[in-house]
Design a protein around this motif. Sequence first.
Motif, PDB file in Angstrom:
ATOM      1  N   GLY A 124     -13.531  60.785  25.657  1.00 14.93           N
ATOM      2  CA  GLY A 124     -13.022  59.571  24.629  1.00 14.93           C
ATOM      3  C   GLY A 124     -12.637  60.296  23.187  1.00 14.93           C
ATOM      4  N   ARG A 125     -13.124  61.313  22.818  1.00 14.48           N
ATOM      5  CA  ARG A 125     -12.436  62.410  21.662  1.00 14.48           C
ATOM      6  C   ARG A 125     -11.077  63.084  21.187  1.00 14.48           C
ATOM      7  N   ARG A 126     -11.749  63.490  23.176  1.00 14.12           N
ATOM      8  CA  ARG A 126     -10.538  63.767  23.270  1.00 14.12           C
ATOM      9  C   ARG A 126      -9.610  63.419  23.086  1.00 14.12           C
ATOM     10  N   VAL A 127      -9.140  62.709  24.314  1.00 10.19           N
ATOM     11  CA  VAL A 127      -8.112  61.121  24.176  1.00 10.19           C
ATOM     12  C   VAL A 127      -7.825  60.999  22.351  1.00 10.19           C
ATOM     13  N   ALA A 128      -8.833  60.763  22.093  1.00 13.88           N
ATOM     14  CA  ALA A 128      -8.688  60.199  20.413  1.00 13.88           C
ATOM     15  C   ALA A 128      -7.721  61.219  19.290  1.00 13.88           C
ATOM     16  N   ARG A 129      -7.644  62.574  19.703  1.00 13.92           N
ATOM     17  CA  ARG A 129      -7.709  63.505  18.867  1.00 13.92           C
ATOM     18  C   ARG A 129      -5.918  63.488  19.268  1.00 13.92           C
ATOM     19  N   LEU A 130      -5.699  62.856  20.353  1.00 12.08           N
ATOM     20  CA  LEU A 130      -3.995  63.031  20.543  1.00 12.08           C
ATOM     21  C   LEU A 130      -3.633  60.970  20.048  1.00 12.08           C
ATOM     22  N   GLY A 131      -4.079  60.648  19.487  1.00 13.61           N
ATOM     23  CA  GLY A 131      -3.305  60.049  18.693  1.00 13.61           C
ATOM     24  C   GLY A 131      -3.602  58.676  19.449  1.00 13.61           C
ATOM     25  N   ILE A 132      -3.701  58.892  20.914  1.00 14.13           N
ATOM     26  CA  ILE A 132      -3.941  57.065  22.142  1.00 14.13           C
ATOM     27  C   ILE A 132      -4.974  56.381  21.054  1.00 14.13           C
ATOM     28  N   THR A 133      -4.386  54.485  21.250  1.00 12.84           N
ATOM     29  CA  THR A 133      -5.478  53.983  20.663  1.00 12.84           C
ATOM     30  C   THR A 133      -6.297  53.729  22.048  1.00 12.84           C
ATOM     31  N   PRO A 134      -7.119  52.924  21.561  1.00  9.60           N
ATOM     32  CA  PRO A 134      -8.326  52.264  22.867  1.00  9.60           C
ATOM     33  C   PRO A 134      -6.955  50.415  23.264  1.00  9.60           C
ATOM     34  N   ASP A 135      -6.325  50.555  22.798  1.00  7.44           N
ATOM     35  CA  ASP A 135      -5.930  49.315  23.426  1.00  7.44           C
ATOM     36  C   ASP A 135      -4.064  49.758  24.217  1.00  7.44           C
ATOM     37  N   LEU A 138     -11.400  53.175  36.166  1.00  4.90           N
ATOM     38  CA  LEU A 138     -11.858  55.238  34.830  1.00  4.90           C
ATOM     39  C   LEU A 138     -11.157  54.580  33.417  1.00  4.90           C
ATOM     40  N   LEU A 139      -9.549  54.215  33.180  1.00  9.44           N
ATOM     41  CA  LEU A 139      -9.472  53.581  31.996  1.00  9.44           C
ATOM     42  C   LEU A 139     -10.117  52.298  31.729  1.00  9.44           C
ATOM     43  N   ASP A 140     -10.195  51.355  32.155  1.00 10.97           N
ATOM     44  CA  ASP A 140     -11.012  50.218  31.318  1.00 10.97           C
ATOM     45  C   ASP A 140     -13.024  51.177  30.831  1.00 10.97           C
ATOM     46  N   GLY A 141     -13.483  51.972  31.442  1.00  8.08           N
ATOM     47  CA  GLY A 141     -14.097  52.758  31.090  1.00  8.08           C
ATOM     48  C   GLY A 141     -13.994  53.099  29.677  1.00  8.08           C
ATOM     49  N   LEU A 142     -12.673  54.029  29.923  1.00  8.07           N
ATOM     50  CA  LEU A 142     -12.535  55.186  28.774  1.00  8.07           C
ATOM     51  C   LEU A 142     -11.814  54.419  27.288  1.00  8.07           C
ATOM     52  N   ASP A 143     -11.742  53.447  27.517  1.00 10.44           N
ATOM     53  CA  ASP A 143     -11.552  52.856  26.501  1.00 10.44           C
ATOM     54  C   ASP A 143     -12.051  52.161  24.983  1.00 10.44           C
ATOM     55  N   GLY A 144     -13.353  51.599  26.153  1.00  9.06           N
ATOM     56  CA  GLY A 144     -14.439  52.147  24.906  1.00  9.06           C
ATOM     57  C   GLY A 144     -15.283  53.034  24.459  1.00  9.06           C
ATOM     58  N   ALA A 145     -14.869  54.227  25.347  1.00 10.42           N
ATOM     59  CA  ALA A 145     -14.881  55.512  24.446  1.00 10.42           C
ATOM     60  C   ALA A 145     -13.770  55.719  23.604  1.00 10.42           C
ATOM     61  N   VAL A 146     -12.502  55.650  23.694  1.00  7.93           N
ATOM     62  CA  VAL A 146     -12.130  56.589  22.354  1.00  7.93           C
ATOM     63  C   VAL A 146     -12.052  55.209  21.060  1.00  7.93           C
ATOM     64  N   ALA A 147     -12.506  54.171  21.804  1.00  9.68           N
ATOM     65  CA  ALA A 147     -12.646  52.531  19.840  1.00  9.68           C
ATOM     66  C   ALA A 147     -14.205  53.141  19.506  1.00  9.68           C
ATOM     67  N   ARG A 148     -14.626  53.858  20.476  1.00 10.98           N
ATOM     68  CA  ARG A 148     -16.629  54.068  19.317  1.00 10.98           C
ATOM     69  C   ARG A 148     -16.060  55.554  18.630  1.00 10.98           C
ATOM     70  N   ALA A 149     -14.904  56.555  19.133  1.00 13.11           N
ATOM     71  CA  ALA A 149     -14.317  58.022  19.042  1.00 13.11           C
ATOM     72  C   ALA A 149     -13.719  57.652  17.498  1.00 13.11           C
ATOM     73  N   THR A 150     -13.004  56.360  17.487  1.00 10.46           N
ATOM     74  CA  THR A 150     -12.276  56.505  16.360  1.00 10.46           C
ATOM     75  C   THR A 150     -12.476  55.276  15.596  1.00 10.46           C
TER      76      THR A 150
END
Length: 207
Positions: free
Chosen positions: A18-29, A63-75
């Motif tokens: 999630g932290r890596r995805v967040a650094r790419l500018g991809i949003t949880p939504d 997998l993405l359903d779990g990842l969206d929360g991880a991205v949200a926690r990173a942002t």
Amino acid sequence: MLDTYARRLIDPPLNAAGRRVARLGITPDQVTLAGLALGLVAAATIAAGAPHWALVPLLASRLLDGLDGAVARATRKSDYGGYLDIACDFLFYGAVPLAFVLADPEANAVPGAFLLASFYFNGTSFLGYAILAERHGMETAAQGSKSLYYSNGLLEGTETILFFVLLCLLPESFPPLAWTFGALCYATAALRLLAARAIFAERTRRR
């Protein structure tokens, strides 16, 4: 019932991803909607008569359903993000049984209707409990950090995903599996109602 244990295993790698995805500018939504899209692709594949091929987009969707929360926690977590996530989850959960009904209406229509009705009842008991829990200031982190209160039960997200995988592997067994899982969903909702009566009646008396 298995979500708490599953979270202990999947949260650390998901949080790192999630932290890596967040650094790419991809949003949880965006991750949530991508997960829904893959879930609907899986449902369409099942409806087309290829349930084994549906396993890949189905598992990628979860997998993405779990990842969206991880991205949200990173942002930054948002109430709307949590709302969107649960709405997409419920659409996915309904689409898969519907797909099996469409694939073989003669064999699957009645057990599929029974299963979908059980999902409706179980989902209502879950969301209604969350509303009351919010009103009483209750919090839980057993299933991870969430935007709404997650009440546990016999059947949770992990069991539902395993059930869908089993359906894809054994599509000819949809009727007995649907009857069994549906009955357990009704039991889960009924137990949740009983628990809510005990917990919230006691909390109301203390006010």
